[in-house]
Design an enzyme around this catalytic site. Structure first.
Site, PDB file in Angstrom:
ATOM      1  N   HIS A 393       0.841  -1.202   0.000  1.00 54.31           N
ATOM      2  CA  HIS A 393       0.000   0.000   0.000  1.00 54.31           C
ATOM      3  C   HIS A 393       0.879   1.257   0.000  1.00 54.31           C
ATOM      4  O   HIS A 393       0.844   2.061   0.938  1.00 54.31           O
ATOM      5  CB  HIS A 393      -0.920  -0.010   1.227  1.00 54.31           C
ATOM      6  N   ASN A 399      -4.287   2.522  -4.240  1.00 56.53           N
ATOM      7  CA  ASN A 399      -3.413   1.351  -4.253  1.00 56.53           C
ATOM      8  C   ASN A 399      -4.058   0.137  -4.907  1.00 56.53           C
ATOM      9  O   ASN A 399      -3.392  -0.602  -5.636  1.00 56.53           O
ATOM     10  CB  ASN A 399      -2.992   1.013  -2.818  1.00 56.53           C
ATOM     11  N   GLY A 400      -5.345  -0.080  -4.641  1.00 55.00           N
ATOM     12  CA  GLY A 400      -6.017  -1.228  -5.232  1.00 55.00           C
ATOM     13  C   GLY A 400      -6.059  -1.138  -6.742  1.00 55.00           C
ATOM     14  O   GLY A 400      -5.776  -2.114  -7.459  1.00 55.00           O
TER      15      GLY A 400
END
Length: 519
Positions: A393, A399-400
């Site tokens: 992260h 981040n995803g």
């Protein structure tokens, strides 16, 4: 209590215990120690009470060596006894009890810094580090009584992460004064060298990944790297999945990239009706009330649809670092408050999960990048890349999406189908990430993404409308995952669009029945 010690200080109680022994109702384990079966096995009861047994059998003992570091009995083989290691001002001896061996070596009793512990003493921080640096040859039938340099190095890195460099300097100063008392001058020289190397004031060989990383100025999150290794180990024992990329022309690439961008943002809470998202991506319409959200969807699509010249895994670490920062800057450019393209400076959280702290971020990414490059199968490499980015992260937000963009680029570079995680599968997907992050369980994550790839390949289409219809026939757009499950596309299903959600009629009927409305 099933273990009794005599004398108790009460003459009547002592006589009662002796009578029980004489009648065969209690067993004598050693002088002044008796056992009576009450529930637990004899071995379990003895192991659970190991501290009290040390107090009775070895007066003035100090719990040290590997027991001092681990503070529990250790078993050197599956069928061997548990072992406890102590030092005391008496001759060397081993007390053998059912399932437990208490090993005594001759040495100095309690010293300055040792900690009173349940009637005995636990070696202080400096003493247990010095003692575990002492050479110990494994004897026949038993393991080494000390943990050795690698364990001490790892412990010092852990202490530095938790308390800072000055804490290690304090350990060194106290150990310098303690070593002559314990006859540990040689061990102190090694301790001094390890601490100096960790703090970059000395150059010596480090034995652990975390030690080497800290000595290089890029310390790592050890627990995170261990999870990386668990994922690699699991995948290495699993047959690779080789579903070829069906997006063989620009139209199919555009359609699949749109669907993936839509779902990737929906998972993160950027929710649009499918028709709105189509206008944003293909017609350039920016929603007046949500321009930043609109840019998120468009920015994700633009990175997914671009040609892959070189996969992320085939870059140097510095190139990889530049790439992820550049991609994040492009993706999040409409949100200056989250500092697009800049690594985080504060630890981020999701629920009760804390991600890698900023001071360990770059070192952990570097270690993960090196591990990723060693994975031969491109499908497994793409899964590792996705998990590494999601677990570290590195940015304040996004981040995803970045982790899934990189996974797709890695897959497409190997001519493999992309992996799309649709709305209906969101909870399964998030739970599989948590299973690996919180319980060290990689199988759910791998199997879930294998399934998503099979569905994704089956939903490749030449237009966005045709792709939306295929995905709808997998229940992909359904928000209530209790009333729908992701499936392979079923051509027999009739699809209805309600409030911008394309879903099979049986899903709408199930929701109506659930709410008592009927159709």
């Amino acid at each position: 209590m099933a273990i009794y010690f005599t004398p108790t200080g009460d003459a009547a109680e002592d006589k009662r215990i002796w009578r029980l022994h004489a009648s065969g109702r209690v067993e004598k384990l050693a002088n002044g120690i008796y056992y009576q079966q009450e529930g637990e096995t004899r071995e379990a009861e003895i192991r659970r009470n190991w501290q009290r047994l040390v107090v009775k059998l070895v007066p003035h003992a100090v719990i040290t060596d590997r027991t001092g570091m681990e503070v529990k009995p250790v078993r050197h083989s599956d069928d061997g006894p548990y072992n406890v290691y102590v030092v005391a001002p008496r001759s060397r001896w081993t007390f053998e009890l059912p399932g437990l061996s208490i090993h005594v070596r001759k040495g100095h009793g309690p010293a300055n810094g040792d900690i009173p512990y349940l009637g005995t003493h636990l070696a202080g921080q400096e003493r247990r580090l010095l003692d575990n640096l002492a050479f110990s040859r494994a004897r026949k039938g038993e393991g080494s009584r000390t943990l050795g340099e690698a364990a001490v190095e790892a412990k010092l890195d852990e202490l530095c992460r938790a308390n800072g460099a000055e804490y290690l300097n304090g350990i060194r100063d106290r150990a310098r004064h303690l070593a002559p008392l314990l006859d540990r001058d040689t061990e102190f020289q090694r301790l001094n060298g390890i601490i100096g190397t960790l703090l970059n004031t000395h150059k010596d060989k480090m034995l652990t990944p975390q030690g080497r990383a800290r000595a290089a100025g890029t310390p790592i999150d050890v627990a995170c790297v261990e999870r990386f290794q668990k994922l690699i180990t699991y995948m290495a024992a699993r047959a690779p999945q080789a579903i070829l990329n069906a997006d063989t022309n620009p139209d199919r690439l555009m359609a699949s990239s749109f669907v993936e961008a839509y779902f990737s943002n929906y998972i993160e809470g950027t929710e649009f009706a499918v028709d709105q998202a189509t206008e944003i991506v293909f017609e350039g319409k920016i929603p007046d009330d949500r321009p930043e959200d609109g840019h998120d969807v468009l920015g994700t699509y633009l990175q997914l649809v671009e040609r892959v010249e070189r996969p992320p895994s085939r870059t140097s670490f510095e190139e990889f670092k530049d790439e992820i920062r550049t991609r994040h800057g492009r993706l999040m450019e409409s949100r200056p408050g989250i500092k697009p393209g800049q690594f985080k400076t504060q630890t981020n959280r999701a629920g009760d999960t804390s991600f890698v702290t900023p001071d360990l971020l770059e070192g952990t990414l570097r270690e993960g990048h090196a591990m990723m490059a060693s994975i031969q199968d491109p499908f497994h490499r793409s899964l590792f890349l996705h998990y590494m980015m999601a677990e570290v992260h590195p940015f304040n937000d996004g981040n995803g999406r970045i982790s899934r963009i990189l996974m797709t680029r890695e897959l497409l570079s190997a001519n493999l189908s992309r992996i799309v995680v649709p709305t209906v599968f969101r909870d399964d997907y998030v739970d599989s990430l948590r299973a690996l992050s919180r319980r060290d369980e990689p199988s759910i994550f791998v199997r879930n993404l294998e399934f998503c790839q099979r569905v994704s390949a089956a939903c490749s289409a030449s237009t966005a409308a045709a792709a939306i219809d295929l995905w709808a026939k997998t229940y992909a757009f359904c928000e209530d995952s209790r009333e729908a499950r992701l499936t392979m596309p079923n051509a027999a299903l009739n699809i209805t669009n309600r409030n911008g959600v394309y879903a099979p009629d049986d899903y709408w009927q199930a929701l109506a029945n659930k709410n008592g409305l009927g159709l």
